[in-house]
Scaffold this motif. Structure first.
Motif, mmCIF file in Angstrom:
data_model
loop_
_atom_site.group_PDB
_atom_site.id
_atom_site.type_symbol
_atom_site.label_atom_id
_atom_site.label_comp_id
_atom_site.label_asym_id
_atom_site.label_seq_id
_atom_site.Cartn_x
_atom_site.Cartn_y
_atom_site.Cartn_z
ATOM 1 N N GLU A 84 -1.284 -12.257 1.469
ATOM 2 C CA GLU A 84 -2.022 -11.205 0.768
ATOM 3 C C GLU A 84 -1.972 -9.902 1.560
ATOM 4 O O GLU A 84 -1.771 -8.828 0.997
ATOM 5 N N THR A 85 -2.129 -9.998 2.883
ATOM 6 C CA THR A 85 -2.065 -8.813 3.734
ATOM 7 C C THR A 85 -0.671 -8.196 3.674
ATOM 8 O O THR A 85 -0.523 -6.978 3.571
ATOM 9 N N ALA A 96 2.682 -3.048 -0.793
ATOM 10 C CA ALA A 96 2.264 -2.218 -1.917
ATOM 11 C C ALA A 96 1.872 -0.827 -1.430
ATOM 12 O O ALA A 96 2.196 0.179 -2.069
ATOM 13 N N GLY A 97 1.208 -0.763 -0.292
ATOM 14 C CA GLY A 97 0.825 0.525 0.288
ATOM 15 C C GLY A 97 2.047 1.344 0.676
ATOM 16 O O GLY A 97 2.101 2.550 0.432
ATOM 17 N N LEU A 146 5.077 1.035 -0.588
ATOM 18 C CA LEU A 146 5.745 1.408 -1.829
ATOM 19 C C LEU A 146 5.056 2.612 -2.463
ATOM 20 O O LEU A 146 5.702 3.567 -2.874
ATOM 21 N N ARG A 147 3.738 2.573 -2.518
ATOM 22 C CA ARG A 147 2.973 3.678 -3.093
ATOM 23 C C ARG A 147 3.241 4.970 -2.310
ATOM 24 O O ARG A 147 3.444 6.027 -2.886
ATOM 25 N N ALA A 148 3.259 4.860 -0.982
ATOM 26 C CA ALA A 148 3.508 6.037 -0.143
ATOM 27 C C ALA A 148 4.900 6.611 -0.399
ATOM 28 O O ALA A 148 5.067 7.828 -0.504
ATOM 29 N N PHE A 149 5.911 5.726 -0.511
ATOM 30 C CA PHE A 149 7.270 6.197 -0.802
ATOM 31 C C PHE A 149 7.325 6.895 -2.157
ATOM 32 O O PHE A 149 7.911 7.971 -2.296
ATOM 33 N N ILE A 150 6.724 6.281 -3.144
ATOM 34 C CA ILE A 150 6.734 6.859 -4.491
ATOM 35 C C ILE A 150 6.035 8.212 -4.498
ATOM 36 O O ILE A 150 6.536 9.177 -5.089
ATOM 37 N N GLU A 151 4.908 8.312 -3.826
ATOM 38 C CA GLU A 151 4.177 9.581 -3.780
ATOM 39 C C GLU A 151 4.981 10.655 -3.058
ATOM 40 O O GLU A 151 4.961 11.822 -3.463
ATOM 41 N N ARG A 152 5.709 10.267 -2.004
ATOM 42 C CA ARG A 152 6.563 11.240 -1.313
ATOM 43 C C ARG A 152 7.660 11.753 -2.234
ATOM 44 O O ARG A 152 7.934 12.950 -2.282
#
Length: 86
Positions: A7-8, A14-15, A17-23
Motif C-alpha cells: 500500500e505504501t 501514485a504520488g 505519477l501525480r507529480a510527473f503529470i502536474e509537471r
C-alpha cells in the motif's frame, strides 16, 4: 505487514505519477504561453511590413550550423539547376 508495504509503495508510486503529470501540465501551459508570445511577435513583424514567411526561413537557417546550411543550399542549387530554375 506485506500489505502495508504494498500500500505504501502504491501510494508513493501514485504520488510520483501525480507529480510527473502536474509537471507536464505546467510545462504544457508554459509552452502555450510562449507559443502565444511568439505569435504576437510575428503579428508585430507583419504589422511593420516584414515578410514573416522569410523571417521564419531565416530562423530555421539560424538553427543550423554553417556546414549544414551550405550542404542544404548546394543540394537545393543542384535540384534547381536540374529543373532549369537557375
Amino acid at each position: 505487514m506485506a500489505d502495508d508495504i504494498t500500500e505504501t509503495s502504491q501510494t508513493v508510486a501514485a504520488g510520483q505519477l501525480r507529480a510527473f503529470i502536474e509537471r507536464v501540465e505546467r510545462l504544457e501551459e508554459e509552452k502555450k504561453t510562449i507559443s502565444d508570445d511568439i505569435k504576437e511577435v510575428f503579428a508585430e513583424m507583419k504589422g511593420t511590413g516584414f515578410d514573416t514567411k522569410a523571417v521564419r526561413a531565416i530562423i530555421r537557417l539560424r538553427k543550423k550550423d554553417q556546414a549544414e546550411r551550405q550542404e542544404e543550399e548546394a543540394i537545393l542549387d543542384l535540384y534547381k539547376a536540374a529543373l532549369g530554375m537557375e
